[in-house]
Motif scaffolding. Structure first.
Motif, PDB file in Angstrom:
ATOM      1  N   TRP A 187       0.189   1.523   1.141  1.00  0.00           N
ATOM      2  CA  TRP A 187      -0.409   2.075   1.920  1.00  0.00           C
ATOM      3  C   TRP A 187      -0.968   3.555   1.112  1.00  0.00           C
ATOM      4  O   TRP A 187      -1.781   4.379   1.334  1.00  0.00           O
ATOM      5  CB  TRP A 187       0.381   3.253   3.387  1.00  0.00           C
ATOM      6  CG  TRP A 187       0.378   2.364   4.815  1.00  0.00           C
ATOM      7  CD1 TRP A 187       1.218   1.115   4.543  1.00  0.00           C
ATOM      8  CD2 TRP A 187      -0.598   2.699   5.416  1.00  0.00           C
ATOM      9  NE1 TRP A 187       0.519   0.368   5.760  1.00  0.00           N
ATOM     10  CE2 TRP A 187      -0.260   1.214   6.532  1.00  0.00           C
ATOM     11  CE3 TRP A 187      -0.929   3.473   5.907  1.00  0.00           C
ATOM     12  CZ2 TRP A 187      -1.195   1.626   7.587  1.00  0.00           C
ATOM     13  CZ3 TRP A 187      -1.870   3.426   7.846  1.00  0.00           C
ATOM     14  CH2 TRP A 187      -1.170   1.897   7.892  1.00  0.00           C
ATOM     15  N   ARG A 188      -0.178   3.791   0.290  1.00  0.00           N
ATOM     16  CA  ARG A 188      -0.838   5.273  -0.644  1.00  0.00           C
ATOM     17  C   ARG A 188      -2.079   4.656  -0.902  1.00  0.00           C
ATOM     18  O   ARG A 188      -2.709   5.450  -1.577  1.00  0.00           O
ATOM     19  CB  ARG A 188       0.752   4.849  -1.415  1.00  0.00           C
ATOM     20  CG  ARG A 188       0.920   6.244  -2.508  1.00  0.00           C
ATOM     21  CD  ARG A 188       1.577   6.487  -3.206  1.00  0.00           C
ATOM     22  NE  ARG A 188       1.472   7.381  -4.528  1.00  0.00           N
ATOM     23  CZ  ARG A 188       2.348   7.649  -5.572  1.00  0.00           C
ATOM     24  NH1 ARG A 188       3.522   6.926  -5.848  1.00  0.00           N
ATOM     25  NH2 ARG A 188       2.077   8.849  -6.380  1.00  0.00           N
ATOM     26  N   SER A 189      -1.776   3.062  -1.644  1.00  0.00           N
ATOM     27  CA  SER A 189      -3.389   2.799  -1.938  1.00  0.00           C
ATOM     28  C   SER A 189      -4.336   2.937  -1.556  1.00  0.00           C
ATOM     29  O   SER A 189      -5.479   3.072  -2.227  1.00  0.00           O
ATOM     30  CB  SER A 189      -2.587   1.472  -2.751  1.00  0.00           C
ATOM     31  OG  SER A 189      -3.181   0.545  -2.755  1.00  0.00           O
ATOM     32  N   GLY A 190      -3.688   2.997  -0.219  1.00  0.00           N
ATOM     33  CA  GLY A 190      -5.458   2.812   0.842  1.00  0.00           C
ATOM     34  C   GLY A 190      -5.874   1.391   0.098  1.00  0.00           C
ATOM     35  O   GLY A 190      -6.766   0.985   0.569  1.00  0.00           O
ATOM     36  N   ARG A 196      -6.913   2.046   6.891  1.00  0.00           N
ATOM     37  CA  ARG A 196      -5.817   1.977   7.255  1.00  0.00           C
ATOM     38  C   ARG A 196      -5.348   0.555   6.562  1.00  0.00           C
ATOM     39  O   ARG A 196      -6.691  -0.790   7.410  1.00  0.00           O
ATOM     40  CB  ARG A 196      -5.134   2.016   8.319  1.00  0.00           C
ATOM     41  CG  ARG A 196      -5.595   3.339   8.735  1.00  0.00           C
ATOM     42  CD  ARG A 196      -5.100   3.753  10.177  1.00  0.00           C
ATOM     43  NE  ARG A 196      -5.496   5.237  10.013  1.00  0.00           N
ATOM     44  CZ  ARG A 196      -5.777   5.882  11.466  1.00  0.00           C
ATOM     45  NH1 ARG A 196      -5.233   5.772  12.787  1.00  0.00           N
ATOM     46  NH2 ARG A 196      -5.446   7.801  11.383  1.00  0.00           N
ATOM     47  N   ARG A 254     -10.876   7.372   5.840  1.00  0.00           N
ATOM     48  CA  ARG A 254      -9.591   5.971   4.395  1.00  0.00           C
ATOM     49  C   ARG A 254      -9.832   4.614   5.167  1.00  0.00           C
ATOM     50  O   ARG A 254      -8.878   5.179   6.991  1.00  0.00           O
ATOM     51  CB  ARG A 254      -8.615   7.249   4.513  1.00  0.00           C
ATOM     52  CG  ARG A 254      -7.870   6.630   3.324  1.00  0.00           C
ATOM     53  CD  ARG A 254      -6.961   7.034   2.647  1.00  0.00           C
ATOM     54  NE  ARG A 254      -6.217   6.168   2.045  1.00  0.00           N
ATOM     55  CZ  ARG A 254      -4.842   6.097   1.626  1.00  0.00           C
ATOM     56  NH1 ARG A 254      -4.147   7.606   2.140  1.00  0.00           N
ATOM     57  NH2 ARG A 254      -4.717   5.598   1.457  1.00  0.00           N
ATOM     58  N   ALA A 273       4.872   0.552   1.326  1.00  0.00           N
ATOM     59  CA  ALA A 273       4.817   2.356   1.439  1.00  0.00           C
ATOM     60  C   ALA A 273       3.500   2.137   0.385  1.00  0.00           C
ATOM     61  O   ALA A 273       2.819   3.072   0.446  1.00  0.00           O
ATOM     62  CB  ALA A 273       5.984   2.559   0.810  1.00  0.00           C
ATOM     63  N   LEU A 274       3.864   1.362  -1.011  1.00  0.00           N
ATOM     64  CA  LEU A 274       3.067   1.312  -2.302  1.00  0.00           C
ATOM     65  C   LEU A 274       1.010   0.517  -1.680  1.00  0.00           C
ATOM     66  O   LEU A 274       0.118   1.272  -2.039  1.00  0.00           O
ATOM     67  CB  LEU A 274       3.196   0.301  -3.379  1.00  0.00           C
ATOM     68  CG  LEU A 274       3.984   0.940  -3.996  1.00  0.00           C
ATOM     69  CD1 LEU A 274       4.534  -0.773  -4.592  1.00  0.00           C
ATOM     70  CD2 LEU A 274       3.822   1.843  -4.867  1.00  0.00           C
ATOM     71  N   THR A 281      -0.474  -4.691   5.894  1.00  0.00           N
ATOM     72  CA  THR A 281       0.528  -4.312   6.133  1.00  0.00           C
ATOM     73  C   THR A 281       1.473  -5.569   7.442  1.00  0.00           C
ATOM     74  O   THR A 281       2.868  -5.641   7.164  1.00  0.00           O
ATOM     75  CB  THR A 281       0.642  -3.316   6.831  1.00  0.00           C
ATOM     76  OG1 THR A 281      -0.258  -2.129   6.436  1.00  0.00           O
ATOM     77  CG2 THR A 281       2.077  -2.813   7.583  1.00  0.00           C
TER      78      THR A 281
END
Length: 165
Positions: free
Chosen positions: A53-56, A7, A5, A50-51, A12
């Motif tokens: 990272w959640r979605s990748g 990062r 996955r 957060a969104l 970010t």
């Protein structure tokens, strides 16, 4: 075997610095609103990160010319240092945030050259045009527009990154 996955570090970083610009904009608010403005900038940034990272979200493994990137950053740092020396001599300290926005905006041209990602040209254009246009505004409005405007440019620029499929 599960695929590795990605990062979304570049996105970010863009979102984080959007938050920094939001805090800069909040500094120009009245004392009654300053804390709320800072909290809002931090909250928006945290939610967007957060969104992401959640979605990748993001793209990885693409072209990246490190030497070009390092040159762009070196020129950015040199320009900021030169501006800090020259602004007081030229009576431009009231435009420090706009000059910083212009320099940082121009550094995104170097990021484009390092990566061939056209979104960096959009960020460069957005930050430089906004920072220059804000110079025509009275203080403290010009710092609010520069800070919050550049925050939006970076938040939108980072949000435009989509995961590879």
């Amino acid at each position: 075997m599960q695929a590795k996955r990605y990062r979304p570090i570049p996105g970010t970083i863009g979102l984080f610095f959007g938050g920094v610009w939001g805090v800069f904009g909040a500094q120009a608010l009245s004392q009654d609103w300053r804390s709320a403005g800072i909290a809002g900038a931090v909250l928006v940034t945290a939610v967007l990160i957060a969104l992401l990272w959640r979605s990748g979200g993001g793209t990885g493994g693409g072209l990246f010319r490190k030497r070009t990137y390092y040159l762009a950053v070196a020129l950015e740092v040199a320009a900021i240092a030169a501006a800090n020396l020259l602004m007081p001599r030229l009576g431009l300290t009231g435009y420090a945030l706009q000059i910083l926005g212009l320099i940082i905006g121009l550094h995104f041209i170097g990021l484009w050259k390092a990566s061939d990602m056209a979104r960096f040209l959009g960020i460069a254009a957005g930050m430089t045009v906004l920072s220059l246009a804000a110079c025509a505004l009275p203080a403290p409005l010009r710092d609010m527009v520069t800070g919050f405007g550049n925050a939006l440019v970076l938040w939108i620029g980072a949000a435009r990154v989509r995961p590879e499929r």
